[in-house]
Design an enzyme around this catalytic site. Structure first.
Site, PDB file in Angstrom:
ATOM      1  N   SER A 210       0.839  -1.202   0.000  1.00  0.00           N
ATOM      2  CA  SER A 210       0.000   0.000   0.000  1.00  0.00           C
ATOM      3  C   SER A 210       0.877   1.257   0.000  1.00  0.00           C
ATOM      4  O   SER A 210       2.035   1.224   0.435  1.00  0.00           O
ATOM      5  CB  SER A 210      -0.919  -0.018   1.219  1.00  0.00           C
ATOM      6  OG  SER A 210      -0.138  -0.169   2.376  1.00  0.00           O
ATOM      7  N   CYS A 265      -3.712  -4.219  -8.065  1.00  0.00           N
ATOM      8  CA  CYS A 265      -3.374  -2.816  -8.240  1.00  0.00           C
ATOM      9  C   CYS A 265      -3.680  -2.330  -9.655  1.00  0.00           C
ATOM     10  O   CYS A 265      -3.563  -1.154  -9.936  1.00  0.00           O
ATOM     11  CB  CYS A 265      -1.915  -2.590  -7.905  1.00  0.00           C
ATOM     12  SG  CYS A 265      -0.856  -3.514  -8.995  1.00  0.00           S
ATOM     13  N   GLU A 355      -8.359   3.945  -1.845  1.00  0.00           N
ATOM     14  CA  GLU A 355      -8.251   2.734  -2.663  1.00  0.00           C
ATOM     15  C   GLU A 355      -9.197   1.705  -2.045  1.00  0.00           C
ATOM     16  O   GLU A 355      -9.036   1.335  -0.878  1.00  0.00           O
ATOM     17  CB  GLU A 355      -6.804   2.213  -2.634  1.00  0.00           C
ATOM     18  CG  GLU A 355      -6.619   0.977  -3.476  1.00  0.00           C
ATOM     19  CD  GLU A 355      -5.203   0.374  -3.369  1.00  0.00           C
ATOM     20  OE1 GLU A 355      -4.572   0.484  -2.308  1.00  0.00           O
ATOM     21  OE2 GLU A 355      -4.754  -0.212  -4.367  1.00  0.00           O
TER      22      GLU A 355
HETATM   23  P1  NAD Z   1       0.533  -3.741   2.853  1.00  0.00           P
HETATM   24  O1  NAD Z   1       1.134  -2.429   2.563  1.00  0.00           O
HETATM   25  O2  NAD Z   1      -0.361  -3.876   4.040  1.00  0.00           O
HETATM   26  O3  NAD Z   1       1.691  -4.840   3.084  1.00  0.00           O
HETATM   27  C1  NAD Z   1       2.776  -4.977   2.203  1.00  0.00           C
HETATM   28  C2  NAD Z   1       3.980  -5.503   2.966  1.00  0.00           C
HETATM   29  O4  NAD Z   1       4.338  -4.576   3.980  1.00  0.00           O
HETATM   30  C3  NAD Z   1       3.720  -6.824   3.675  1.00  0.00           C
HETATM   31  O5  NAD Z   1       4.826  -7.670   3.512  1.00  0.00           O
HETATM   32  C4  NAD Z   1       3.528  -6.419   5.123  1.00  0.00           C
HETATM   33  O6  NAD Z   1       3.942  -7.418   6.025  1.00  0.00           O
HETATM   34  C5  NAD Z   1       4.374  -5.199   5.265  1.00  0.00           C
HETATM   35  N1  NAD Z   1       3.842  -4.243   6.246  1.00  0.00           N
HETATM   36  C6  NAD Z   1       2.556  -4.119   6.665  1.00  0.00           C
HETATM   37  N2  NAD Z   1       2.459  -3.111   7.550  1.00  0.00           N
HETATM   38  C7  NAD Z   1       3.695  -2.573   7.696  1.00  0.00           C
HETATM   39  C8  NAD Z   1       4.217  -1.496   8.453  1.00  0.00           C
HETATM   40  N3  NAD Z   1       3.444  -0.749   9.238  1.00  0.00           N
HETATM   41  N4  NAD Z   1       5.525  -1.214   8.325  1.00  0.00           N
HETATM   42  C9  NAD Z   1       6.314  -1.943   7.524  1.00  0.00           C
HETATM   43  N5  NAD Z   1       5.862  -2.982   6.794  1.00  0.00           N
HETATM   44  C10 NAD Z   1       4.574  -3.292   6.860  1.00  0.00           C
HETATM   45  O7  NAD Z   1      -0.196  -4.215   1.527  1.00  0.00           O
HETATM   46  P2  NAD Z   1      -1.170  -5.449   1.323  1.00  0.00           P
HETATM   47  O8  NAD Z   1      -2.462  -5.179   2.008  1.00  0.00           O
HETATM   48  O9  NAD Z   1      -0.473  -6.723   1.620  1.00  0.00           O
HETATM   49  O10 NAD Z   1      -1.375  -5.393  -0.258  1.00  0.00           O
HETATM   50  C11 NAD Z   1      -2.305  -4.572  -0.890  1.00  0.00           C
HETATM   51  C12 NAD Z   1      -1.717  -3.272  -1.353  1.00  0.00           C
HETATM   52  O11 NAD Z   1      -0.622  -3.531  -2.239  1.00  0.00           O
HETATM   53  C13 NAD Z   1      -2.680  -2.434  -2.168  1.00  0.00           C
HETATM   54  O12 NAD Z   1      -2.544  -1.093  -1.790  1.00  0.00           O
HETATM   55  C14 NAD Z   1      -2.231  -2.649  -3.602  1.00  0.00           C
HETATM   56  O13 NAD Z   1      -2.591  -1.628  -4.493  1.00  0.00           O
HETATM   57  C15 NAD Z   1      -0.778  -2.758  -3.431  1.00  0.00           C
HETATM   58  N6  NAD Z   1      -0.157  -3.439  -4.557  1.00  0.00           N
HETATM   59  C16 NAD Z   1       0.511  -2.661  -5.455  1.00  0.00           C
HETATM   60  C17 NAD Z   1       1.083  -3.245  -6.562  1.00  0.00           C
HETATM   61  C18 NAD Z   1       1.805  -2.401  -7.564  1.00  0.00           C
HETATM   62  O14 NAD Z   1       2.428  -2.964  -8.440  1.00  0.00           O
HETATM   63  N7  NAD Z   1       1.771  -1.092  -7.489  1.00  0.00           N
HETATM   64  C19 NAD Z   1       0.992  -4.617  -6.752  1.00  0.00           C
HETATM   65  C20 NAD Z   1       0.313  -5.385  -5.809  1.00  0.00           C
HETATM   66  C21 NAD Z   1      -0.257  -4.774  -4.709  1.00  0.00           C
END
Ligand code: NAD
Length: 464
Positions: A210, A265, A355
């Site tokens: 995210s 995404c 989103e």
């Molecule tokens: P997220 O941001 O919650 O988690 C992503 C990663 O960050 C995970 O490995 C998680 O363990 C870690 N994380 C979670 N909280 C954290 C924190 N406070 N500090 C540090 N690390 C932390 O995302 P999600 O819910 O797993 O995935 C969905 C999001 O990913 C959506 O916003 C989506 O749009 C995005 N996404 C983007 C793409 C792209 O190519 N732009 C592709 C896939 C997903």
């Protein structure tokens, strides 16, 4: 000390599948130190020799296609077809990595008489890849084979919601011949991510997740002078012109906003209807009504996310949006939201700013192409965007004006195929270059410029 565990839950049933050990910061430190020790022999192989191992890995992915898809489906809740498709994309990226000896050739030029300059690519070192829940196989594989083939050692920190696919992936890599210490999975959440950002011996980090966390990770790791690329969230606008092909446009848009239950995404988020697009809009509704949760529509990752999506829909309705198709309150086992279409959505509404990450399509209405483009341009994200029309010149005009990294013409999910690279703009990406394709070669390597002169008797100076 007892190990902490993470419960892996199947979103299609909300039942726990298994508990997986969480790693500690000490485990991370040990993994990095093992990787560092073993790195010279991996780097010492020729690019061609490492590519040979990636061919084995590609075969391993093919052989384990169904096994991986079963795991993805179990821990992520998407449909089996969607799970297979992400394994296929992982295979495609691996094939790109296998072609590295043909692509990563560098340049050589005789810059003066008897003086030659050439580029040499070297591995960055120990690198880390932090990934989200929504593509347990494809997103890690955007980086795995490319980083490894270029001679790096990788630590993968998958989403704590989907650790099983990553562990299987590691097994396939090791069977293919990647030394165990060159690819290690570390399970954990925020604490591990922060330790990765701060670790002095990790040289480069890719992150996908995210926007808020992408930005935090980008800042923290850059502050520590690492090479960083962070991909964030998205809100993708598809502009529909009245001359668009009705059936093709409707089926593309319905598939785009409901595929992976909207948890991707590149999912369509907003349909911007220019003028009279009634026949297309009613067809989108008709097609969407045939998409059935649990059959051709996967689950939402957690009950909490499902509730969040339903609240966003309710708030939009409260603020004046018309609910054309309502996917709330589905009474079945698991966390499901059905296809939902909201009409008369305006940019001021909460749902236009957040989103949603669920199978929800917002329709915004405008009178002309300029207004449509301006709506898209106002959005702070910029992952995907698109236009549906049968006019080549209008398509070219709109594509030119859209502020997004990946643009589609008559395509609902404009994900570039390899070797074209994946990456957004604006708040959808922090850092330069893209995560796949040719710019990923630059990201996962360091370029050494070697200037050579072998004719000491010639008094050639540097500029002669
Ligand atoms: P997220 O941001 O919650 O988690 C992503 C990663 O960050 C995970 O490995 C998680 O363990 C870690 N994380 C979670 N909280 C954290 C924190 N406070 N500090 C540090 N690390 C932390 O995302 P999600 O819910 O797993 O995935 C969905 C999001 O990913 C959506 O916003 C989506 O749009 C995005 N996404 C983007 C793409 C792209 O190519 N732009 C592709 C896939 C997903």
């Amino acid at each position: 000390l007892e190990k902490q565990t993470i419960a892996v839950v199947n979103p299609a049933t909300n039942q726990e599948i298994v508990k997986v050990d969480m790693n500690t910061v000490e485990d991370l430190n040990e993994a990095v130190s093992k990787a560092n020790k073993a790195l010279p022999s991996w780097k010492g192989l020729t690019l061609k020799a490492r590519a040979e191992i990636m061919y084995n890995y590609r075969d391993g992915l093919k052989q384990n296609r169904t096994v991986l898809a079963d795991l993805i489906q179990a821990e992520n809740g998407k449909t089996h077809g969607e799970a297979l498709a992400e394994v296929d994309k992982a295979i495609e990226v691996t094939e790109f990595a296998c072609s590295m000896p043909q692509i990563a050739t560098g340049e050589t030029l005789e810059v003066s008489r008897g003086v030659t300059c050439r580029d040499q690519l070297e591995a960055v070192g120990v690198v880390a890849c932090i990934t989200p829940f929504n593509f347990p196989c494809m997103v890690p594989n955007w980086t795995i084979s490319i980083a490894l083939v270029l001679g790096n050692a990788m630590i993968l920190k998958p989403s704590e919601k989907v650790p099983l696919t990553a562990l299987k992936n590691a097994e396939i890599l090791h069977t293919a011949g990647v030394p165990k210490d060159m690819f290690q999975v570390i399970n954990g959440d925020r604490e591990i991510v922060e330790a990765i950002c701060d670790h002095p011996e990790i040289s480069a980090i890719s992150f996908v997740g995210s926007t808020k966390i992408a930005e935090t990770v980008y800042k923290r790791a850059s502050q520590n002078l690492k090479q960083v690329l962070c991909l964030g969230g998205a809100k993708n606008y598809l502009i529909v012109l009245p001359d668009a092909h009705v059936d093709m446009t409707a089926s593309n848009i319905a598939a785009s906003f409901t595929g992976c239950a909207g948890q991707r995404c590149m999912a369509a988020s907003v349909l911007v209807a220019v003028g009279d697009c009634e026949s297309i809009i009613s067809k989108v509704k008709e097609v969407s009504m045939t998409i059935t949760p649990g059959k051709d529509l996967g689950a939402i990752i957690t009950e909490e996310s499902k509730n969040r999506i339903e609240t966003l829909i309710a708030n939009a309705e409260r603020d004046g949006a018309t609910v054309v198709l309502d996917g709330r309150n589905i009474s079945m086992e698991g966390s499901y939201v059905g296809p939902t279409i909201l009409d008369n959505v305006t940019p001021e509404m909460e749902i236009s700013k957040e989103e949603v990450f669920g199978p929800v399509l917002c329709i915004m209405r405008v009178d002309n192409v300029e207004e449509a483009v301006s709506l898209q341009n106002q959005c702070n994200y910029g992952n995907g965007a698109g236009v549906f029309t049968q006019s080549g010149s209008l398509a070219a005009y709109v594509s030119e004006k859209l502020s997004a990294g990946m643009v589609g013409v008559n395509i609902g999910v404009p994900v570039p195929r390899e070797p074209f690279s994946f990456g957004g703009w604006n708040a959808s990406k922090f850092g330069t270059g893209d995560i796949t394709g040719k710019s990923s070669i630059q990201f996962w390597s360091k370029k050494k410029k070697i200037t050579t002169k072998w004719n000491p008797e010639d008094q050639i100076n540097w500029m002669s």
